[in-house]
Design an enzyme around this catalytic site. Structure first.
Site, PDB file in Angstrom:
ATOM      1  N   HIS A   1       0.797  -1.238   0.000  1.00  0.00           N
ATOM      2  CA  HIS A   1       0.000   0.000   0.000  1.00  0.00           C
ATOM      3  C   HIS A   1       0.822   1.277   0.000  1.00  0.00           C
ATOM      4  O   HIS A   1       0.283   2.363  -0.153  1.00  0.00           O
ATOM      5  CB  HIS A   1      -0.924   0.041   1.222  1.00  0.00           C
ATOM      6  CG  HIS A   1      -0.218   0.424   2.485  1.00  0.00           C
ATOM      7  ND1 HIS A   1       0.632  -0.420   3.129  1.00  0.00           N
ATOM      8  CD2 HIS A   1      -0.200   1.586   3.190  1.00  0.00           C
ATOM      9  CE1 HIS A   1       1.127   0.188   4.199  1.00  0.00           C
ATOM     10  NE2 HIS A   1       0.646   1.401   4.257  1.00  0.00           N
TER      11      HIS A   1
HETATM   12  N1  UDP Z   1      -3.930  -4.551   9.033  1.00  0.00           N
HETATM   13  C1  UDP Z   1      -5.226  -5.002   9.238  1.00  0.00           C
HETATM   14  N2  UDP Z   1      -5.915  -5.490   8.173  1.00  0.00           N
HETATM   15  C2  UDP Z   1      -5.380  -5.580   6.928  1.00  0.00           C
HETATM   16  C3  UDP Z   1      -4.061  -5.141   6.740  1.00  0.00           C
HETATM   17  C4  UDP Z   1      -3.358  -4.614   7.816  1.00  0.00           C
HETATM   18  O1  UDP Z   1      -5.737  -4.972  10.359  1.00  0.00           O
HETATM   19  O2  UDP Z   1      -6.072  -6.025   6.008  1.00  0.00           O
HETATM   20  C5  UDP Z   1      -3.241  -3.983  10.185  1.00  0.00           C
HETATM   21  C6  UDP Z   1      -1.930  -4.636  10.504  1.00  0.00           C
HETATM   22  O3  UDP Z   1      -1.965  -4.993  11.837  1.00  0.00           O
HETATM   23  C7  UDP Z   1      -0.903  -3.565  10.272  1.00  0.00           C
HETATM   24  C8  UDP Z   1      -1.691  -2.306  10.449  1.00  0.00           C
HETATM   25  O4  UDP Z   1      -2.977  -2.624   9.945  1.00  0.00           O
HETATM   26  O5  UDP Z   1       0.131  -3.558  11.188  1.00  0.00           O
HETATM   27  C9  UDP Z   1      -1.045  -1.142   9.802  1.00  0.00           C
HETATM   28  O6  UDP Z   1      -1.497  -0.941   8.566  1.00  0.00           O
HETATM   29  P1  UDP Z   1      -0.749  -0.430   7.293  1.00  0.00           P
HETATM   30  O7  UDP Z   1       0.050  -1.535   6.730  1.00  0.00           O
HETATM   31  O8  UDP Z   1      -1.844   0.159   6.500  1.00  0.00           O
HETATM   32  O9  UDP Z   1       0.165   0.797   7.752  1.00  0.00           O
HETATM   33  P2  UDP Z   1       1.687   0.959   8.137  1.00  0.00           P
HETATM   34  O10 UDP Z   1       1.983   0.049   9.261  1.00  0.00           O
HETATM   35  O11 UDP Z   1       2.519   0.692   6.933  1.00  0.00           O
HETATM   36  O12 UDP Z   1       1.779   2.389   8.550  1.00  0.00           O
END
Ligand code: UDP
Length: 356
Positions: A206
């Site tokens: 993403h």
């Molecule tokens: N996550 C979730 N459902 C999904 C994908 C991710 O609950 O379908 C959770 C997962 O625990 C992850 C968190 O969302 O650590 C963070 O999301 P994302 O990857 O969007 O953001 P980033 O950590 O890169 O800032």
């Protein structure tokens, strides 16, 4: 003491869930939650509030789907109004999104102290919106709540010991969440064709640096398609990536599902063989659940996972992703209680807020 929390994106809901629960244990503390609206879909927002029992926001700003500047500007204006009305003792912000920066900017201009959870992380890639947001937020904050010793070192290298902010290593709130919710993990009902009792790959994509560059995104999709021929790949697809893939001449030949709730992503993390991702959170969650990880980015803020051999950076190149997958697939991950504080971060954060 009144704490005003600003959140708006999926990872912030997860982080705030643990801290809000800890704040609620203290009668002397009152929390006001502002949801900027940056993530608003039912499966990117509401489900986290329900599953993780996060208190309903006191204010919902509905700012989303705009360019970075417009989004940050609108949030800044609306948060300022709320701060003038609520007059909190602290503004609490999380991570590195536009919601984080606008909350910090609004508070700083009104001289309200800011506490930044996940302070000190650096990717050293200033083109990333996340890097811009986290560096500026750190500089405006009075209380820098770092998740790792690397984050503390980063701040020292930037001369923070000469500034007045308090810097503390509290550990990572994501580990608190992983420990608290682990036993509540539940199967994602949207999975139709993959046998979850056999090895499978959990993949997410993403990040803007991958989704906004057609060459990189096509390369990642092709890599996942190749891996899917060897081992089934499950992709809970972020809406941003979905939109971008639809515009390209590629098809993701994996089990693509809508984003799932936290209890379902934990289920998949516990059951999968390996994680392929560009997410910050998932890199650590792979480690918490003893799974090897391949990170499809050029750099990561969670460098201790790389030096420990738990995670491998491949960028978006198809060949490198495939070779990283082969290299990491059968790796045994242990010692997952070290590096991130062992699940006490929320308690330390609240104690720092009270005793500042
Ligand atoms: N996550 C979730 N459902 C999904 C994908 C991710 O609950 O379908 C959770 C997962 O625990 C992850 C968190 O969302 O650590 C963070 O999301 P994302 O990857 O969007 O953001 P980033 O950590 O890169 O800032």
């Amino acid at each position: 003491m009144k704490i005003l929390t600003v959140i708006g994106a999926r990872p912030q809901f997860i982080k705030a869930a643990t801290v809000s629960r800890e704040i609620a244990k203290h009668n002397e503390l009152q929390e006001i939650i502002v949801h900027t609206g940056q993530h608003y879909d039912a499966n990117m927002s509401d489900i986290f509030f329900q599953q993780m029992q996060i208190p309903t926001p006191n204010y919902t700003l509905g700012v989303s789907g705009l360019s970075h500047g417009a989004m940050t500007g609108q949030m800044l204006e609306k948060i300022e109004d709320i701060l003038l009305k609520e007059k909190p003792d602290w503004v609490l912000v999380y991570g590195d999104t536009n919601s984080t920066l606008s909350g910090a900017l609004a508070a700083s201009k009104l001289h309200i102290p800011i506490a930044h959870v996940e302070a000190g992380l650096r990717s050293f890639n200033m083109k990333m919106p996340e890097e811009q947001n986290r560096i500026l937020t750190d500089r405006l904050s009075s209380l820098l709540l770092c998740p790792t010793s690397t984050a503390i070192d980063n701040l020292h290298k930037e001369g923070y010991e000469n500034l007045s902010a308090k810097i503390v290593n509290v550990g990572d709130v994501m580990q608190d969440a992983a420990i608290f919710y682990e036993d509540l993990a539940s199967i994602p009902l949207s999975i139709k064709s993959t046998d979850l009792n056999k090895p499978f790959v959990l993949a997410t994509v993403h990040r803007a640096e991958n989704t906004d560059d057609a060459y990189r995104l096509i390369s990642i999709v092709n890599a996942l398609n190749e891996i899917n021929k060897i081992c089934p790949v499950i992709v809970p697809l972020h809406p941003r990536t979905q939109t971008k893939i639809e515009k390209l001449d590629v098809c993701l030949e994996a089990e693509v599902i809508d984003p799932v709730g936290y209890l379902q992503i934990i289920y998949l993390l516990k059951k999968c063989q390996i994680v392929l991702t560009d997410s910050g959170g998932l890199q650590k969650e792979a480690f918490f659940f003893s799974k090897p990880c391949v990170t499809m980015r050029e750099e990561t803020e969670w460098v201790e996972l790389i030096s420990g051999g738990y995670n491998l950076l491949t960028g978006s190149d198809k060949k490198r992703i495939l070779s990283g997958f082969s290299q990491m697939r059968n790796k045994v991950i242990s010692d997952n209680n070290k590096l991130y504080g062992g699940g006490n971060a929320a308690r330390y954060i609240v104690s720092e807020l009270i005793n500042y």
